[in-house]
Design an enzyme around this catalytic site. Structure first.
Site, mmCIF file in Angstrom:
data_model
loop_
_atom_site.group_PDB
_atom_site.id
_atom_site.type_symbol
_atom_site.label_atom_id
_atom_site.label_comp_id
_atom_site.label_asym_id
_atom_site.label_seq_id
_atom_site.Cartn_x
_atom_site.Cartn_y
_atom_site.Cartn_z
ATOM 1 N N THR A 130 36.703 38.412 40.007
ATOM 2 C CA THR A 130 36.677 39.844 39.293
ATOM 3 C C THR A 130 38.279 40.555 39.218
ATOM 4 O O THR A 130 39.045 40.326 40.033
ATOM 5 C CB THR A 130 35.721 40.877 40.202
ATOM 6 O OG1 THR A 130 35.946 42.135 39.714
ATOM 7 C CG2 THR A 130 36.289 40.757 41.554
ATOM 8 N N ASP A 131 38.373 41.609 38.060
ATOM 9 C CA ASP A 131 39.690 42.341 38.420
ATOM 10 C C ASP A 131 39.510 43.262 39.501
ATOM 11 O O ASP A 131 40.775 43.789 39.603
ATOM 12 C CB ASP A 131 39.523 43.035 36.785
ATOM 13 C CG ASP A 131 38.338 44.099 36.719
ATOM 14 O OD1 ASP A 131 37.660 44.343 37.462
ATOM 15 O OD2 ASP A 131 38.462 44.595 35.474
ATOM 16 N N GLU A 132 38.625 43.433 40.151
ATOM 17 C CA GLU A 132 38.727 44.640 41.321
ATOM 18 C C GLU A 132 39.832 44.292 42.161
ATOM 19 O O GLU A 132 40.103 44.986 42.959
ATOM 20 C CB GLU A 132 37.176 44.944 41.969
ATOM 21 C CG GLU A 132 36.291 45.284 40.757
ATOM 22 C CD GLU A 132 35.272 46.210 41.214
ATOM 23 O OE1 GLU A 132 35.339 46.722 42.439
ATOM 24 O OE2 GLU A 132 34.391 46.454 40.481
ATOM 25 N N TYR A 156 33.783 45.128 48.892
ATOM 26 C CA TYR A 156 33.476 44.120 47.835
ATOM 27 C C TYR A 156 34.857 43.505 47.196
ATOM 28 O O TYR A 156 34.935 42.372 47.497
ATOM 29 C CB TYR A 156 32.583 44.879 46.688
ATOM 30 C CG TYR A 156 32.630 43.820 45.529
ATOM 31 C CD1 TYR A 156 31.944 42.582 45.316
ATOM 32 C CD2 TYR A 156 33.477 44.321 44.501
ATOM 33 C CE1 TYR A 156 32.042 41.844 44.384
ATOM 34 C CE2 TYR A 156 33.394 43.637 43.205
ATOM 35 C CZ TYR A 156 32.564 42.225 43.295
ATOM 36 O OH TYR A 156 32.679 41.454 41.983
ATOM 37 N N LYS A 160 36.178 39.685 47.592
ATOM 38 C CA LYS A 160 36.418 38.645 46.505
ATOM 39 C C LYS A 160 37.918 38.301 46.551
ATOM 40 O O LYS A 160 38.310 37.074 46.260
ATOM 41 C CB LYS A 160 36.168 39.390 45.242
ATOM 42 C CG LYS A 160 34.639 39.701 44.776
ATOM 43 C CD LYS A 160 33.928 38.564 44.804
ATOM 44 C CE LYS A 160 33.867 37.657 43.550
ATOM 45 N NZ LYS A 160 33.277 36.523 43.399
#
Ligand code: NAD
Ligand code: DAU
Length: 365
Positions: A130-132, A156, A160
């Protein structure tokens, strides 16, 4: 012909990927490994093409003997790893499951692949991320590229980020053939209604408040889920081993803009199809009012990242990646899908989901 192990293939993106892959690569064997948590739904895999060669295994990616047994028995040559705890609000309420599945689970898969795949063979471990992991952007910052330093802000995102580092290390240290993709916010069919777009659609249809965290000015970079699947396919087929690719569609939108777009789209559907007012009598559009009346500003998400944006230049230049959907067409198709699949989402609005909604939103009023 490939033999794929698709983890998390009964969830939102995983299921879309299974449908996409079965259409594009009809001869391939698809083994879905999914723990069927609250977010996993075997119904997401209904309607695969007749003759598709697939199987759903109900199991946990943290179960190393099971993973090894599947890799051997099914002669798996490709792992596409979607399985994760994926909802930021849930990671704030209870991070433990995120550490377990996203970090320990990813490591278990890596260990099993390393043990099962002879060095130098034609194998691939593709990790979906993810970009997060890159944190939050200021209004004038350039979008995230593959060299942006990691700065995860939620449990989260941190879990990741840890999984991305483990994947990278297994390539660098042990030569495991890996690729990673970091994608922006997805939307489309089969998205679990805890996420912004399906939550807003379903609440509007039932005449319930549309909760906007904070001032609604947070920006996400939205991509239709099939465009994400197409990007993953390109990375798998053409991406350099050991490399990461950012996937996105240059589509930054504030939360408030999205919610207004969804309201306008629903209002328009109700004005042209009288049957909708009979099906959804509590929706304001059934009384010729706008769904936007339901917009309600609520307490912000703790640590809420202000802006995400992806720079997909590497995927565009090296892989020829471009998304097929415009945002307007993608949202229109998504609204149509949720209107046409009411039994799918009604079945989800059961006790455990209702309990999550009541706890999450009670604390925000
Ligand atoms: P989702 O929550 O809809 O689905 C996750 C799936 O993983 C479910 O089917 C669940 O049952 C399964 N799962 C969870 N724990 C498991 C375990 N221990 N063992 C086996 N299966 C397990 O998530 P999603 O939105 O489809 O996201 C899929 C992947 O894509 C995740 O890795 C996520 O980080 C990543 N991602 C998501 C987005 C997005 O916008 N949704 C964007 C970029 C990346
Ligand atoms: O950027 C990719 C990520 O996108 C994925 O890695 C995550 O798995 C996925 O869940 C998603 O994370 P977000 O937190 O961006 O998605 P969510 O749908 O939860 O929220 C989108 C935006 O809408 C965010 O700014 C929070 C806001 N929001 C969300 C909900 C559920 C609201 O304002 N109200 C809400 O009720």
């Amino acid at each position: 012909m490939r033999k794929l192990l698709i983890t998390g293939g009964a969830g939102f993106i995983g299921a879309n990927f299974v449908h996409y892959w079965a259409r594009q690569h009809p001869g391939d064997r698809l083994v879905v490994l999914d723990a069927l948590t609250y977010a996993g739904n075997p119904a997401n895999l209904e309607g695969l093409p007749a003759g598709a060669d697939w199987r759903l295994v109900h199991g946990d990616i943290c179960d190393q003997p099971l993973v090894e047994q599947l890799l051997a028995a099914e002669k798996i040559d490709t792992i596409v790893h979607f399985a994760a705890e994926s909802h930021v609000d849930r990671s704030i309420a209870g991070p433990e499951a995120f550490v377990q599945t996203n970090i320990v689970g990813t490591h278990t898969l890596l260990l099993a692949a390393k043990k099962s795949w002879p060095e130098g063979g034609d194998f691939l471990f593709h990790h979906v991320s993810t970009d997060e992991v890159y944190g939050s952007l200021g209004p004038a910052d350039p979008p995230f590229s593959e060299t942006t330093p990691y700065a995860p802000n939620s449990p989260y995102a941190a879990s990741k980020a840890a999984s991305d580092h483990l994947v990278r290390s297994y390539h660098h240290t042990y030569g495991l053939p890996v690729t990673t993709s970091n994608c922006s916010n997805n939307y489309g069919p089969y998205q679990f209604p805890e996420k912004l777009i399906p939550l807003v659609l379903i609440n509007a249809l039932d005449g319930k408040p549309l909760p906007i965290y904070g001032d609604g000015g947070n920006i996400r970079d939205w991509l239709q889920v099939e465009d994400h699947c197409r990007g993953i396919e390109l990375v798998m087929n053409k991406g350099r081993r050991g490399e990461t690719y950012n996937i996105g569609g240059h589509n930054e939108v504030t939360n408030l803009e999205i919610v207004h777009l969804l309201c306008r789209t629903l209002d328009h559907h109700f004005s042209t199809d009288p049957a909708l007012a009979r099906r959804f009598p509590h929706c304001p559009a059934a009384q010729r009012q706008s769904c936007a009346e339901l917009i309600t500003f609520v307490k912000d998400r703790p640590g809420h990242d202000r802006r995400y944006a992806i720079d997909p230049t590497r995927a565009e230049k090296e892989l020829g990646y471009t998304p097929a959907y415009s945002f307007e067409a993608g949202i229109e198709a998504t609204v149509d899908w949720y209107l046409a699949h009411e039994p799918w989402w009604r079945a989800i609005l059961d006790g455990s989901y209702a309990e999550w909604v009541s706890t999450n939103y009670r604390n925000r009023n």
